[in-house]
Design an enzyme around this catalytic site. Structure first.
Site, mmCIF file in Angstrom:
data_model
loop_
_atom_site.group_PDB
_atom_site.id
_atom_site.type_symbol
_atom_site.label_atom_id
_atom_site.label_comp_id
_atom_site.label_asym_id
_atom_site.label_seq_id
_atom_site.Cartn_x
_atom_site.Cartn_y
_atom_site.Cartn_z
ATOM 1 N N HIS A 193 0.806 -1.182 0.086
ATOM 2 C CA HIS A 193 -0.073 0.023 -0.015
ATOM 3 C C HIS A 193 0.911 1.194 0.084
ATOM 4 O O HIS A 193 1.751 1.230 0.663
ATOM 5 C CB HIS A 193 -1.106 0.042 1.284
ATOM 6 N N CYS A 194 0.862 1.969 -1.151
ATOM 7 C CA CYS A 194 1.632 3.173 -1.494
ATOM 8 C C CYS A 194 0.965 4.646 -0.801
ATOM 9 O O CYS A 194 -0.002 4.808 -1.463
ATOM 10 C CB CYS A 194 2.179 3.243 -2.716
ATOM 11 N N PRO A 195 1.623 5.259 0.123
ATOM 12 C CA PRO A 195 0.991 6.312 0.664
ATOM 13 C C PRO A 195 1.067 7.666 -0.216
ATOM 14 O O PRO A 195 0.254 8.490 -0.359
ATOM 15 C CB PRO A 195 1.503 6.674 2.070
ATOM 16 N N ASN A 209 -2.067 6.909 -2.469
ATOM 17 C CA ASN A 209 -3.182 6.578 -1.656
ATOM 18 C C ASN A 209 -3.735 5.460 -2.326
ATOM 19 O O ASN A 209 -5.137 5.623 -2.473
ATOM 20 C CB ASN A 209 -3.918 7.808 -1.772
#
Length: 387
Positions: A177-179, A182
């Site tokens: 999950h890449c911030p 998002n």
């Protein structure tokens, strides 16, 4: 004559107070979730603001106001806008492409869910999962050798699928999950994420290379004393800094593609029924590359979906597959000894998988493919809740 007393009902005021407290708690929880969703967009807004400023600094301050050679201006503006367009396009696709979730065949039926919740842990629950998993094309297991089951989504996890705690969903071929986008990076947008890294790196390298001579002039007092020189200085610093971090990240993901691994599989190698194999899904460099980018090379450099497969089943290089599972649908059937599974004949957009469109149930397919075989149930199968 009464032998006992009935329990007194709570006063109306107390009942009303309890309901109000519950409503207040629910309302506060909703506000908190909305605030969290807004906060998740802060890294995306930060990257977008940096991108907008870099466009102004490069196009207006550097090219239009500082460069004096017309030919240099034209070449730099044309090349810059090509990199800028590809960067924004791939970034947009990475952010707004919805992650794919397991199809309905992997979800437990209503009766199976009831049985799973009603029965105590033990052989009865194992039997429920045996029935649910025996016709599915899954080869990976938990560390204890159990079927990978998600107790939050109530489904049997396909190979390479993991539950994202941020999205609260099971994501097909989840990488991480890449911030900064998002979003979960998985089967549906992994190609877009790779192109985003590639084009953002080229974008930064191009800015740093064309801005270098003016950055040197800044320190040698060769630039006029205007605000443009400060934009030029910070533009070079930002481009050089992002180039270093992006080059390492892009190189790492290129290595992952060459080995057909995800970030999660690097930290925890996939476990098959007979053993753990960190290279179980690797088919060789060429096939690994085509699994992500597809067979049609004209789409490789464009952020359009061209990956092979359906995200629910994957070819492996293992010789001894699980004999208790049916053949993989969509062209991924087992081949003879010492041969890998084959890719689907066409990318997903041209030839949809049985998982998504075929109305024929897998039990019928498995019955035809495995006719005459015995031992469809797995006596060693146990349930393990895994998130």
């Amino acid at each position: 004559m009464r032998c006992g007393k009935m329990a007194a009902a709570p006063p109306p005021a107390a009942a009303a107070g309890t309901a109000a407290a519950a409503g207040s708690a629910g309302g506060w929880g909703g506000v908190r979730r909305r605030c969290q969703r807004l906060l998740y967009w802060v890294p995306v807004l930060f990257i977008s603001s940096i991108l907008c400023w870099s466009y102004y600094a490069y196009v207006t301050q550097l090219c239009l106001l500082t460069m004096t050679n017309i030919g240099e201006k034209v070449v730099c503006l044309v090349a810059y806008h090509i990199f800028f367009m590809l960067f924004v396009w791939s970034y947009w696709k990475t952010i707004f492409t919805l992650p794919m979730n397991p199809s309905k065949e992997f979800h437990l039926s209503y009766s199976d869910k009831e049985s799973l919740e009603r029965e105590p842990r033990g052989e009865s629950q194992q039997e429920v999962l045996r029935r649910a998993a025996k016709d599915l094309p899954i080869y990976t297991r938990t560390m204890s050798g159990a079927i990978r089951y998600c107790d939050r989504c109530h489904l049997v996890k396909p190979d390479r699928c993991h539950h994202c705690s941020v999205c609260d969903k099971c994501i097909l071929k989840m990488d991480h999950h890449c911030p900064w986008v998002n979003n979960c990076v998985g089967f549906s947008n992994y190609k877009f994420f790779l192109l985003f890294l590639a084009y953002s790196l080229l974008y930064c390298l191009f800015i740093a290379a064309t801005d270098l001579q003016y950055f040197i002039k800044f320190w040698t007092n060769g630039l006029p004393d205007t605000q443009a020189k400060f934009h030029i200085m910070f533009l070079f610093f930002a481009a050089a800094m992002f180039s270093v971090s992006l080059s390492s990240l892009f190189g790492y993901h290129c290595w992952l593609v060459s080995k057909n691994k995800s970030t999660l599989e690097v930290f925890r190698a996939p476990i098959f029924r007979h053993r753990t194999d960190k290279n179980g899904f690797s088919l060789g460099f060429s096939k690994n590359l085509r699994q992500v980018f597809g067979d049609e090379k004209k789409y490789w450099l464009l952020p359009v979906f061209s990956s092979l497969g359906d995200g629910c089943s994957f070819p492996t290089c293992l010789v001894n597959q699980d004999p208790e599972q049916v053949s993989t649908p969509g062209g991924l059937n087992s081949t003879s000894k010492n041969e890998s599974h084959l890719f689907p004949a066409k990318p997903l957009r041209d030839s949809q998988s049985h998982l998504l469109t075929d109305t024929q149930s897998w039990s019928d397919i498995g019955a035809k493919a495995e006719k005459g075989k015995i031992g469809m149930s797995n006596p060693a199968l146990t349930m393990e809740n895994e998130t």
